[in-house]
Each structure stands twice: as structure tokens, then as C-alpha cells.
Enzyme design. Structure first.
Site, PDB file in Angstrom:
ATOM      1  CG  ASP A  65      38.104  33.221  47.707  1.00 61.51           C
ATOM      2  OD1 ASP A  65      37.666  33.055  48.856  1.00 61.51           O
ATOM      3  OD2 ASP A  65      38.459  32.283  46.970  1.00 61.51           O
ATOM      4  CD  GLN A  66      46.055  32.741  48.137  1.00 61.69           C
ATOM      5  OE1 GLN A  66      46.176  31.988  49.097  1.00 61.69           O
ATOM      6  NE2 GLN A  66      46.890  33.729  47.876  1.00 61.69           N
TER       7      GLN A  66
END
Length: 189
Positions: A65-66
Site C-alpha cells: 500500500d502507498q
């Protein structure tokens, strides 16, 4: 297995030439109260891997995830032109930290880490930002600047230990985790 619906992550993982399948993790990505952007990215990467690992206990699962951080505030995927323009105006001339978290999981074995990428945006006019948005339509990218495309022209500097982290999957870090798990990369033909 890649616990992601992101076409960008899938394309990045294909570079390693290992067989994998893609499974949607179906995770609520709502930030928790007072959760830092780094903690959010780490929690979501682990939650995505765990969601898929529950249904595939014998598989190695990659979750990622970012979260983009501007002065402690999360900058998400804009979804449309208006929100993308507002994001780019807000980030104009600023440095944004993109926290790209990674989790490799199988059964009780788990490795989780985050690779920060500092991106400084150029001070560009609204006219230039608008032209970029019409050309690229980066509405599914955190921070609206697709660095693998025309968005690179909006950036002044990028500082990271892993250049693929900014696109959404840190391949240098992932290669290390996969090797530690027994994968041979690059694999023999």
C-alpha cells in the site's frame, strides 16, 4: 499471490518473472483516528496480505500500500479532475513523502517494511497542471503525479532507496524478502 487490484503493482511484479496470481484483498482503507501516514501504509499492506492469506494459507502473499504524506496529512487517489487539480496545487513547490509499505506473508511467517520516497514538486502554473491532467488523467494515483508517465515533468527531485517504490511496489525490497523466503530471483529459464 499479489493481494492487489492495482495494474501498476501487477506490471511491476511481472518484472521479476516469477509466477503469481492476483487476488483482490477487499480491505477497508479508512484511516484510523490519529493514525500516521506511515502506520496507515504499514497496516494496510499487512491487512491486504492477511485477507488473501486467509483463503490461501499455503501461498506466499504480497500485500502493498502507498500513502502520500504532505506535512502529516494523507494525500490519496483523487478520483477526478477537480480533486487532482486541488492536490497538485497544494503540492506545488512542496516535498511530499510517499510511504510504500510491503508485506510478504505465508501462514505465521510475515515480513513487513516501508520504503519512503521524498518527492519535490515543481512550482508550476495552473495552466501547466491542467494540461498535464488532461493528457495523463492520473485519477487513480496517490498525489495525482504518475512518475512513470508524464507526471515526471511535474517533479523537481525524487529521493529513494528503491525507484519502483514510487510506482507502488518496491522491487528491490521485495526481491530481498522473496530471496529470504527461498525464491530464486532471477529464476533459471
Amino acid at each position: 499471490m499479489l493481494a492487489s487490484t492495482s495494474v501498476y503493482r501487477r506490471e511491476l511484479l511481472e518484472r521479476l518473472r516469477i509466477p503469481f496470481s492476483v487476488v483482490s484483498p477487499r480491505v477497508d482503507e479508512t484511516p484510523l483516528p490519529n493514525e500516521s501516514t506511515l502506520d496507515l501504509a504499514l497496516r494496510l499492506a499487512k491487512a491486504k496480505a492477511a485477507a488473501v492469506a486467509m483463503d490461501h494459507p499455503d501461498a506466499w502473499v504480497i500485500g502493498s500500500d502507498q500513502v502520500a504524506d504532505l506535512c502529516g496529512a494523507a494525500i490519496g487517489k483523487p478520483g477526478n479532475f477537480e480533486r487532482a487539480m486541488a492536490q497538485l496545487q497544494l503540492m506545488r513547490g512542496a516535498t511530499v513523502t510517499f510511504h510504500t509499505a510491503l508485506c510478504l506473508m505465508r501462514g505465521d511467517t510475515e515480513s513487513t517494511l516501508s520504503i519512503p520516497t521524498e518527492v519535490t514538486f515543481r512550482k508550476l502554473s495552473d495552466e501547466v497542471l491542467e494540461a498535464y491532467l488532461h493528457a495523463e488523467e492520473p485519477y487513480d494515483c496517490a498525489g495525482s503525479a504518475k512518475s512513470e508517465g508524464l507526471g515526471i515533468s511535474l517533479l523537481e527531485t525524487i529521493k529513494s532507496d528503491d525507484p519502483t517504490a514510487l510506482i507502488g511496489l518496491p522491487l528491490i525490497a521485495l526481491s530481498g524478502l522473496l530471496r529470504d523466503a527461498g525464491f530464486v530471483i532471477p529464476a533459471k529459464k
